[in-house]
Design a protein around this motif. Structure first.
Motif, PDB file in Angstrom:
ATOM      1  N   GLU A 106      71.533 -59.269 116.764  1.00 13.58           N
ATOM      2  CA  GLU A 106      70.225 -59.544 115.731  1.00 13.58           C
ATOM      3  C   GLU A 106      70.631 -58.746 114.217  1.00 13.58           C
ATOM      4  O   GLU A 106      70.226 -59.437 113.251  1.00 13.58           O
ATOM      5  CB  GLU A 106      68.929 -58.551 116.163  1.00 13.58           C
ATOM      6  N   ASN A 107      71.349 -57.869 114.178  1.00 15.39           N
ATOM      7  CA  ASN A 107      71.836 -57.348 112.919  1.00 15.39           C
ATOM      8  C   ASN A 107      72.716 -58.367 111.945  1.00 15.39           C
ATOM      9  O   ASN A 107      72.478 -58.594 110.978  1.00 15.39           O
ATOM     10  CB  ASN A 107      72.632 -56.206 113.118  1.00 15.39           C
ATOM     11  N   ILE A 108      73.450 -59.178 112.928  1.00 19.31           N
ATOM     12  CA  ILE A 108      74.261 -59.926 112.239  1.00 19.31           C
ATOM     13  C   ILE A 108      73.398 -61.172 111.505  1.00 19.31           C
ATOM     14  O   ILE A 108      73.663 -61.780 110.503  1.00 19.31           O
ATOM     15  CB  ILE A 108      75.294 -60.663 113.382  1.00 19.31           C
ATOM     16  N   ALA A 139      77.276 -58.083 121.576  1.00 20.36           N
ATOM     17  CA  ALA A 139      76.036 -58.843 121.252  1.00 20.36           C
ATOM     18  C   ALA A 139      74.731 -58.252 121.468  1.00 20.36           C
ATOM     19  O   ALA A 139      73.849 -57.954 120.687  1.00 20.36           O
ATOM     20  CB  ALA A 139      76.058 -60.223 121.754  1.00 20.36           C
ATOM     21  N   GLY A 140      74.445 -57.554 122.755  1.00 19.28           N
ATOM     22  CA  GLY A 140      73.419 -56.968 122.995  1.00 19.28           C
ATOM     23  C   GLY A 140      73.124 -55.412 122.747  1.00 19.28           C
ATOM     24  O   GLY A 140      72.143 -55.014 123.351  1.00 19.28           O
ATOM     25  N   ARG A 152      81.371 -51.568 111.399  1.00 21.34           N
ATOM     26  CA  ARG A 152      81.837 -52.177 109.979  1.00 21.34           C
ATOM     27  C   ARG A 152      82.191 -53.611 110.414  1.00 21.34           C
ATOM     28  O   ARG A 152      82.088 -54.446 109.721  1.00 21.34           O
ATOM     29  CB  ARG A 152      83.065 -51.238 109.905  1.00 21.34           C
ATOM     30  N   ARG A 153      82.843 -53.900 111.650  1.00 23.20           N
ATOM     31  CA  ARG A 153      83.054 -55.179 111.910  1.00 23.20           C
ATOM     32  C   ARG A 153      81.619 -56.229 111.926  1.00 23.20           C
ATOM     33  O   ARG A 153      81.755 -57.181 111.530  1.00 23.20           O
ATOM     34  CB  ARG A 153      83.886 -55.593 113.312  1.00 23.20           C
ATOM     35  N   MET A 154      80.655 -55.456 112.440  1.00 25.12           N
ATOM     36  CA  MET A 154      79.270 -56.180 112.667  1.00 25.12           C
ATOM     37  C   MET A 154      78.790 -56.521 111.158  1.00 25.12           C
ATOM     38  O   MET A 154      78.229 -57.370 110.793  1.00 25.12           O
ATOM     39  CB  MET A 154      78.276 -55.314 113.394  1.00 25.12           C
ATOM     40  N   ALA A 159      77.636 -60.122 106.644  1.00 27.41           N
ATOM     41  CA  ALA A 159      77.832 -60.611 105.187  1.00 27.41           C
ATOM     42  C   ALA A 159      78.383 -61.977 104.934  1.00 27.41           C
ATOM     43  O   ALA A 159      77.963 -62.945 104.075  1.00 27.41           O
ATOM     44  CB  ALA A 159      78.874 -59.651 104.421  1.00 27.41           C
ATOM     45  N   LEU A 160      78.992 -62.720 106.315  1.00 22.13           N
ATOM     46  CA  LEU A 160      79.600 -63.841 106.077  1.00 22.13           C
ATOM     47  C   LEU A 160      78.793 -64.951 106.738  1.00 22.13           C
ATOM     48  O   LEU A 160      78.952 -66.255 106.842  1.00 22.13           O
ATOM     49  CB  LEU A 160      80.914 -63.996 106.604  1.00 22.13           C
TER      50      LEU A 160
END
Lengths: 225, 400
Positions: A106-108, A139-140, A152-154, A159-160
């Motif tokens: 959801e954050n992504i 993911a969850g 940070r990877r999230m 951003a992409l």
């Protein structure tokens, strides 16, 4: 999309100091070209993040203009600028950044949430990106259960996700190991190769190997390397 | 907007401890407001009901029953007690000037009864002359009481057609009264002939402390309606001066005096409610400010991904209204859970007529308390929303 900052300058008020005013960024000109990855290096407090924030539309400069092609973004209304940011920019903030009540997936997808109904995300592309950034299995998971590197990877994935025309990355590899640092730089490089303007602010010397244009910032002054 | 509210909902739902603190605060506010409104309303309704029922201007009781507390018990609570005087007092007072209507009542306390888990007050009245209880009973019964017929108070576990036994005498339940919020709810009413039979039965079984009385010749209390052209105080003084071993008191004055004090208490209650509301308002505003302060980076992130200032404000206010409404529901439910099963206990503790408002009034009060909670949530979170929405995103990211 060409991003051009002209004569942009930012000062902050500091209480309890003699001068009161601290100049974060002196009058600066900078252009970010499509398809190019621009790297700014410099010491902490040199004004790199402030410059990046002014260019990305979240910090109004005290003077000067920031134009995306011919559009002066600080002349827009808040609503228009917010929508413009959503559609055209991706931003990886310094440090951890997450909405604590949303899980990793959801954050992504957060930019899609504010992007209106016409935004469609291809699940396969999302999964592939999450796998590449090693966050697919998470993911969850909620942000408070993630390590600094995972967070940070999230943020990179977020951003992409909308494939923005302009990408801002403020120390995106701060908490990452060498392998993940390489992955992130490679992804930013790929985005630039796909036609995006990419501005990367970093301490990492390895970033030079991915850059098309290099700047160094010192005490608010930007110099091309 | 829909997405922003969905995010607000997820924030409330998934940040449990944060939400729990705010829900508890709002719940306390709703509970306090709802309970204050209900208790004041129940007392006022109880007094109105009592005033409507107790239509006598003057009550005359034997002197030994006339201590202030027992009189208030009789008048305000319907707890009659157990005392007698000779019935010729009734004839003597009837002959006095200024009497419009006069009627005697007879009190008896039952020792045990299969119907009741608490001691039952049995109140007898003279259907020929009574002007206080009969109109009220007629509403529930619709016809005159026959010999050995009784009317039971609302809290008594008996129904129309049941047969109860008092001192070995079987009586038939002819009607059940509406709730009054006083001791009358646990009382039994009957006609003069029936009560005299019951008094005699209690004497026969030696369960009556007034063992040497003649059941056919005693009364417990006299109720008087003063004629329009007479002054109540003068009639009262006349009785107190000229009739021995009795005490006459103004019942309506007693009720209206206490009802007047209650109006003052009601004003104080409202004032306290406002103070509680202001206190809760300040605490909630501070809590929202603290919590949004801690989430600055999160809000900055939302701005970065495209949230407008208005959407950010809507998010904060949405969360505030949601937790306040949830707290409101919780507080009101708690209020109902305390009020409905324990209204009898509240009545006993306060010693005043306590008649809960109708379901419609309670629902209206609950709805108003809920709306007030929602508005409080909107107002208190609005302060935080204004600060957050107005803050510079770049600065929030830097300092957050």
């Amino acid at each position: 999309m060409l991003v051009h900052g002209k004569n942009i300058k930012k000062e902050f008020i500091r209480k309890k100091t003699d001068t009161n005013v601290f100049t974060a960024v002196r009058e600066t000109d900078i252009s970010l070209e499509p398809g190019k990855l621009t790297v700014i290096t410099g010491r902490s407090g040199s004004g790199k993040s402030t410059l990046l924030n002014m260019l990305s539309g979240i910090l109004m400069p005290d003077s000067g203009t920031v134009c995306y092609d011919d559009i002066n973004i600080y002349e827009m209304s808040d609503r228009d600028l917010s929508r413009f940011r959503n559609r055209n920019t991706g931003y990886i903030p310094q440090g951890s950044s997450a909405v604590s009540s949303l899980n990793v997936r959801e954050n992504i997808l957060l930019p899609a949430m504010f992007g209106g109904n016409d935004i469609r995300i291809d699940d396969r592309e999302l999964d592939a990106m999450m796998e590449k950034l090693s966050v697919y299995e998470l993911a969850g998971v909620m942000p408070d259960e993630l390590s600094g590197g995972e967070l940070r990877r999230m943020a990179v994935a977020r951003a992409l996700i909308l494939k923005p025309a302009v990408i801002y990355a403020d120390e995106p590899t701060g908490d990452l190991d060498d392998e993940n640092t390489k992955i992130v730089f490679s992804m930013l490089r790929e985005a630039a190769d796909a036609g995006a303007c990419v501005l990367l602010v970093t301490h990492e010397s390895d970033a030079a190997g991915y850059a098309d244009v290099m700047y160094r910032m010192d005490a608010g002054r930007l110099d091309k390397c | 907007m829909k997405q922003t509210l969905l995010l607000a909902y997820k924030n409330v739902l998934r940040r449990k401890s944060r939400s729990a603190v705010l829900i508890a605060l709002a719940g306390f506010l709703a509970f306090a407001l709802f309970m204050t409104a209900m208790i004041i309303s129940a007392l006022l309704k109880g007094f109105t009901s009592l005033e409507e029922r107790l239509g006598a201007d003057i009550m005359v009781v034997p002197y030994e029953a006339a201590t202030r507390s027992s009189l208030e018990n009789i008048v305000l609570q319907g707890n009659t007690g157990y005392f007698y005087m000779n019935s010729d007092v009734l004839d003597k007072i009837s002959a006095m000037d200024g009497i419009e209507r006069i009627s005697a009542q007879y009190y008896l306390a039952s020792a045990t009864s299969s119907c009741c888990s608490i001691p039952v007050e049995i109140i007898g009245f003279d259907p020929q002359t009574d002007f206080t209880i009969s109109p009220w009973i007629r509403k529930s019964n619709g016809k005159e009481l026959q010999y050995l017929d009784i009317v039971v108070g609302n809290d008594i576990n008996a129904f129309v057609g049941d047969t109860l036994s008092f001192y070995g005498v079987d009586v038939r339940v002819a009607a059940k009264l509406d709730k009054t919020g006083t001791g009358y709810d646990t009382a039994v009413f009957t006609g003069r002939d029936t009560i005299k039979t019951l008094i005699q039965a209690s004497l026969d079984k030696k369960l009556n402390e007034y063992g040497n009385i003649n059941a056919g010749n005693v009364i417990s209390c006299i109720l008087i309606d003063v004629s329009d052209d007479a002054v109540t105080e003068e009639v009262l003084n006349d009785i107190n001066i000229h009739v021995k071993k009795v005490k006459a008191v103004q019942t309506k004055e007693m009720i209206s005096g206490i009802a007047g004090s209650l109006a003052g208490a009601s004003y104080m209650g409202r004032l306290i409610s406002i103070c509680i509301w202001i206190l809760a308002l300040m605490i909630m505003a501070a809590a929202f400010l603290l919590m949004t302060g801690e989430r600055k980076r999160e809000f900055a992130l939302l701005r970065v991904v495209g949230s407008t200032r208005k959407e950010l404000a809507l998010l904060v206010i949405g969360e505030g209204v949601m937790v306040s409404l949830l707290g409101g529901l919780f507080g009101i439910a708690l209020g109902m859970a305390v009020l409905l099963p324990f209204s009898g206990l509240l009545e006993q503790t306060m010693g005043l007529p306590f008649l809960l408002p109708s379901a419609a009034s309670m629902l209206t009060a609950a709805l108003l308390a809920l709306i007030l909670c929602g508005l409080t949530g909107a107002a208190t979170s609005g302060i935080s929303a204004y600060k957050i929405a107005g803050a510079d995103t770049g600065t929030m990211l830097r300092v957050g």
